[in-house]
Enzyme design. Structure first.
Site, PDB file in Angstrom:
ATOM      1  N   ARG A  41     -22.065   7.496  13.739  1.00 17.53           N
ATOM      2  CA  ARG A  41     -22.580   6.686  14.856  1.00 17.53           C
ATOM      3  C   ARG A  41     -21.784   6.948  16.132  1.00 17.53           C
ATOM      4  NH1 ARG A  41     -20.698   3.371  18.651  1.00 17.53           N
ATOM      5  NH2 ARG A  41     -19.261   2.436  17.145  1.00 17.53           N
ATOM      6  N   ASP A  42     -20.517   6.564  16.182  1.00  9.96           N
ATOM      7  CA  ASP A  42     -19.740   6.708  17.424  1.00  9.96           C
ATOM      8  C   ASP A  42     -19.526   8.192  17.721  1.00  9.96           C
ATOM      9  OD1 ASP A  42     -18.268   5.938  19.647  1.00  9.96           O
ATOM     10  OD2 ASP A  42     -16.887   4.660  18.545  1.00  9.96           O
TER      11      ASP A  42
ATOM     12  N   HIS B 170     -10.182  -0.574  16.649  1.00  8.25           N
ATOM     13  CA  HIS B 170     -11.080   0.564  16.921  1.00  8.25           C
ATOM     14  C   HIS B 170     -10.457   1.358  18.075  1.00  8.25           C
ATOM     15  CE1 HIS B 170     -15.315   2.248  17.313  1.00  8.25           C
ATOM     16  NE2 HIS B 170     -14.867   2.491  18.537  1.00  8.25           N
TER      17      HIS B 170
ATOM     18  N   HIS C  40      -9.764   4.702  20.350  1.00 10.91           N
ATOM     19  CA  HIS C  40     -10.126   6.059  20.794  1.00 10.91           C
ATOM     20  C   HIS C  40      -8.816   6.739  21.192  1.00 10.91           C
ATOM     21  CE1 HIS C  40     -14.612   5.996  20.924  1.00 10.91           C
ATOM     22  NE2 HIS C  40     -14.364   4.702  20.746  1.00 10.91           N
TER      23      HIS C  40
ATOM     24  N   CYS D  16     -18.257   7.199  24.208  1.00 11.81           N
ATOM     25  CA  CYS D  16     -19.367   6.312  24.544  1.00 11.81           C
ATOM     26  C   CYS D  16     -20.052   6.868  25.784  1.00 11.81           C
ATOM     27  CB  CYS D  16     -18.867   4.892  24.811  1.00 11.81           C
ATOM     28  SG  CYS D  16     -20.206   3.800  25.328  1.00 11.81           S
TER      29      CYS D  16
ATOM     30  N   ASN E 285     -12.731   9.255  18.849  1.00 14.00           N
ATOM     31  CA  ASN E 285     -12.059   8.180  18.125  1.00 14.00           C
ATOM     32  C   ASN E 285     -10.819   8.730  17.436  1.00 14.00           C
ATOM     33  OD1 ASN E 285     -15.093   7.490  18.072  1.00 14.00           O
ATOM     34  ND2 ASN E 285     -14.133   5.572  17.474  1.00 14.00           N
TER      35      ASN E 285
HETATM   36  P1  HMG Z   1     -33.067  -3.106  28.467  1.00 14.74           P
HETATM   37  O1  HMG Z   1     -33.712  -1.992  29.193  1.00 14.74           O
HETATM   38  O2  HMG Z   1     -32.456  -4.217  29.276  1.00 14.74           O
HETATM   39  O3  HMG Z   1     -34.071  -3.719  27.391  1.00 14.74           O
HETATM   40  O4  HMG Z   1     -31.956  -2.470  27.521  1.00 14.74           O
HETATM   41  P2  HMG Z   1     -35.118  -4.883  27.516  1.00 14.74           P
HETATM   42  O5  HMG Z   1     -34.689  -5.979  26.600  1.00 14.74           O
HETATM   43  O6  HMG Z   1     -35.354  -5.212  28.971  1.00 14.74           O
HETATM   44  O7  HMG Z   1     -36.452  -4.200  26.950  1.00 14.74           O
HETATM   45  C1  HMG Z   1     -37.088  -3.109  27.638  1.00 14.74           C
HETATM   46  C2  HMG Z   1     -37.929  -2.289  26.672  1.00 14.74           C
HETATM   47  O8  HMG Z   1     -37.071  -1.673  25.730  1.00 14.74           O
HETATM   48  C3  HMG Z   1     -38.942  -3.103  25.866  1.00 14.74           C
HETATM   49  O9  HMG Z   1     -40.064  -2.245  25.650  1.00 14.74           O
HETATM   50  C4  HMG Z   1     -38.251  -3.322  24.556  1.00 14.74           C
HETATM   51  O10 HMG Z   1     -39.127  -3.486  23.453  1.00 14.74           O
HETATM   52  C5  HMG Z   1     -37.484  -2.014  24.408  1.00 14.74           C
HETATM   53  P3  HMG Z   1     -41.448  -2.480  26.443  1.00 14.74           P
HETATM   54  O11 HMG Z   1     -41.853  -3.884  26.110  1.00 14.74           O
HETATM   55  O12 HMG Z   1     -41.059  -2.322  27.890  1.00 14.74           O
HETATM   56  O13 HMG Z   1     -42.315  -1.390  25.907  1.00 14.74           O
HETATM   57  N1  HMG Z   1     -36.285  -2.215  23.581  1.00 14.74           N
HETATM   58  C6  HMG Z   1     -35.971  -1.523  22.485  1.00 14.74           C
HETATM   59  N2  HMG Z   1     -36.577  -0.499  21.858  1.00 14.74           N
HETATM   60  C7  HMG Z   1     -35.967  -0.032  20.721  1.00 14.74           C
HETATM   61  N3  HMG Z   1     -34.828  -0.565  20.221  1.00 14.74           N
HETATM   62  C8  HMG Z   1     -34.193  -1.571  20.827  1.00 14.74           C
HETATM   63  C9  HMG Z   1     -34.773  -2.082  22.009  1.00 14.74           C
HETATM   64  N4  HMG Z   1     -34.400  -3.081  22.843  1.00 14.74           N
HETATM   65  C10 HMG Z   1     -35.317  -3.155  23.794  1.00 14.74           C
HETATM   66  N5  HMG Z   1     -33.072  -2.093  20.300  1.00 14.74           N
HETATM   67  C11 HMG Z   1     -30.514  -2.514  25.596  1.00 14.74           C
HETATM   68  C12 HMG Z   1     -31.071  -3.297  26.777  1.00 14.74           C
HETATM   69  C13 HMG Z   1     -29.407  -3.340  24.982  1.00 14.74           C
HETATM   70  C14 HMG Z   1     -31.635  -2.287  24.591  1.00 14.74           C
HETATM   71  C15 HMG Z   1     -29.975  -1.152  26.123  1.00 14.74           C
HETATM   72  O14 HMG Z   1     -29.047  -1.392  27.123  1.00 14.74           O
HETATM   73  C16 HMG Z   1     -29.341  -0.322  25.040  1.00 14.74           C
HETATM   74  O15 HMG Z   1     -30.012   0.197  24.163  1.00 14.74           O
HETATM   75  N6  HMG Z   1     -27.988  -0.159  25.086  1.00 14.74           N
HETATM   76  C17 HMG Z   1     -27.246   0.549  24.060  1.00 14.74           C
HETATM   77  C18 HMG Z   1     -26.100   1.324  24.630  1.00 14.74           C
HETATM   78  C19 HMG Z   1     -25.311   1.945  23.500  1.00 14.74           C
HETATM   79  O16 HMG Z   1     -25.794   2.165  22.414  1.00 14.74           O
HETATM   80  N7  HMG Z   1     -24.015   2.275  23.769  1.00 14.74           N
HETATM   81  C20 HMG Z   1     -23.145   2.877  22.806  1.00 14.74           C
HETATM   82  C21 HMG Z   1     -22.734   1.939  21.694  1.00 14.74           C
HETATM   83  S1  HMG Z   1     -21.401   0.839  22.161  1.00 14.74           S
HETATM   84  C22 HMG Z   1     -19.945   1.754  21.861  1.00 14.74           C
HETATM   85  O17 HMG Z   1     -20.020   2.935  21.613  1.00 14.74           O
HETATM   86  C23 HMG Z   1     -18.614   1.038  21.840  1.00 14.74           C
HETATM   87  C24 HMG Z   1     -18.052   0.851  20.429  1.00 14.74           C
HETATM   88  O18 HMG Z   1     -17.857   2.107  19.781  1.00 14.74           O
HETATM   89  C25 HMG Z   1     -16.701   0.105  20.499  1.00 14.74           C
HETATM   90  C26 HMG Z   1     -15.717   0.713  21.519  1.00 14.74           C
HETATM   91  O19 HMG Z   1     -15.420   1.914  21.443  1.00 14.74           O
HETATM   92  O20 HMG Z   1     -15.281  -0.073  22.360  1.00 14.74           O
HETATM   93  C27 HMG Z   1     -18.985   0.015  19.544  1.00 14.74           C
HETATM   94 MG    MG Z   2     -16.160   3.424  20.068  1.00 15.69          MG
END
Ligand code: HMG
Ligand code: MG
Length: 310
Positions: free
Chosen positions: A25-26, A217, A219, A250, A259
């Site tokens: 995933r990450d 966690h 990095h 990320c 990581n």
């Molecule tokens: P948004 O654009 O604000 O979504 O994104 P929305 O709620 O306004 O919805 C817009 C449209 O998207 C809608 O479709 C929803 O159905 C669809 P429409 O009605 O317009 O056709 N939608 C989705 N479709 C599929 N799957 C979903 C989903 N949600 C809404 N889940 C959202 C908000 C949170 C979805 C967006 O910002 C997003 O996907 N962000 C993810 C970013 C990400 O994955 N970042 C990396 C992971 S975090 C990380 O790596 C850190 C970590 O490792 C820890 C660390 O290192 O600190 C964990």
């Molecule tokens: Mg991370």
């Protein structure tokens, strides 16, 4: 036979730790090239076979936000029952619906300790993120799922700079109190140092959280991940996130690189005589194979030292 360090026990450290593998995933969410779903499934299977007890498989986020993981449903189907035991990232109710359809039993929500990263990563303000997570966690718990909560930017943030311990503890406790079983403290851009780890863990325990509810966690952007892990071990933390081969980052955080490498962690734990249950050479072989798929060498020092040594 794999090479292993000499074991020298140190008083005051845990006897056993759990390694929470985040490579699929990450690691893969940050790769420029799209990796074939079959290769991802093989990656997960090999990590499980190497003894990693938890392998986070993918994310049910918006496919436009993270195209690298747009094949989450196909991957879960390929993995079958084994995939249902692998945690998956879920940011909202839409993501939860998708995960539930595939029988996921463990999800992880991911919040931000800072305003800018909440907006960049979740398209929500710091406060709005809780409104998105609250019904997601409630419904997941009602369906019998286990929920982990990440908090990102616990040490520093590319836009806000240093992040005060109190601010992280406030956000982290709020996320945990939604109904999580564990809180993973993310050093998303790898700027934390050993004393800061002690202060942050102390902040959470003073706020009433038990050491057993916390995971770290790290990095490794500034090469501090192992030193920070040792500091957390001294504080009694027993769950560590790591990524095979040191893949990771990320896409929504400037300067987030790999990581803590699983192999580097396993090498240190083995030397300290801390049980982890992982076969080091099998993880190294998996990372070498994955590096071949990605077309570049692993950044892990231990992978480089042990590659081809079995
Ligand atoms: P948004 O654009 O604000 O979504 O994104 P929305 O709620 O306004 O919805 C817009 C449209 O998207 C809608 O479709 C929803 O159905 C669809 P429409 O009605 O317009 O056709 N939608 C989705 N479709 C599929 N799957 C979903 C989903 N949600 C809404 N889940 C959202 C908000 C949170 C979805 C967006 O910002 C997003 O996907 N962000 C993810 C970013 C990400 O994955 N970042 C990396 C992971 S975090 C990380 O790596 C850190 C970590 O490792 C820890 C660390 O290192 O600190 C964990
Ligand atoms: Mg991370």
């Amino acid at each position: 036979m794999s090479e292993l360090p000499m074991t020298v026990r140190v008083d005051g450290l845990p006897d056993r730790v759990t390694i929470y593998e985040v490579g699929p995933r990450d690691g893969l969410q940050n790769e420029k090239a799209l990796v074939d779903t079959g290769v991802k499934a093989e990656f997960v299977r090999r990590l499980l076979a190497a003894g990693l007890p938890i392998v986070e498989a993918t994310s049910f986020v918006h496919p436009r936000w993270v195209p690298q993981l747009a094949d989450a449903a196909d991957l879960m189907e390929l993995l079958g029952p084994a995939g249902q035991d692998c945690p998956v990232l879920v940011p909202n109710e839409r993501g939860l619906d998708r995960a539930l359809e595939l029988g996921a039993r463990h999800i992880a929500i991911f919040g931000s300790a800072t305003e800018t990263f909440a907006q960049k990563n979740l398209n929500r303000s710091l406060d709005e993120q809780f409104a998105m997570f609250e019904p997601t966690v409630r419904r997941a718990r009602d369906a019998g799922l286990d929920v982990r909560a990440y908090v990102s930017m616990c040490f520093g943030d590319p836009w806000a700079g240093a992040v005060p311990v109190d601010q992280v503890v406030g956000v982290g406790k709020r996320l945990f109190d939604l109904g999580a079983s564990q809180l993973s403290l993310g050093d998303t851009i790898g700027v934390g140092t050993a004393g800061h780890v002690t202060a942050l863990v102390g902040g959470f325990t003073e706020a009433g959280m038990s050491i057993d509810q916390l995971a770290m966690h790290f990095h490794d952007t500034y090469g501090q991940a192992l030193a920070n892990t040792l500091s957390a071990l001294r504080a009694g933390i027993t769950t560590y996130d790591a990524s095979a081969g040191g893949l990771g980052g990320c896409p929504y955080a400037k300067s987030a690189t790999g990581n803590l490498a699983t192999e580097d962690l396993v090498w240190m734990l083995t030397g300290l005589g801390i049980e982890h249950g992982v076969d080091l050479q099998q993880v190294v072989d998996t990372s070498v194979w994955m590096a071949g798929q990605l077309g570049r060498p692993s950044p892990s020092a231990v992978v480089r030292a042990l590659a081809g040594s079995d």
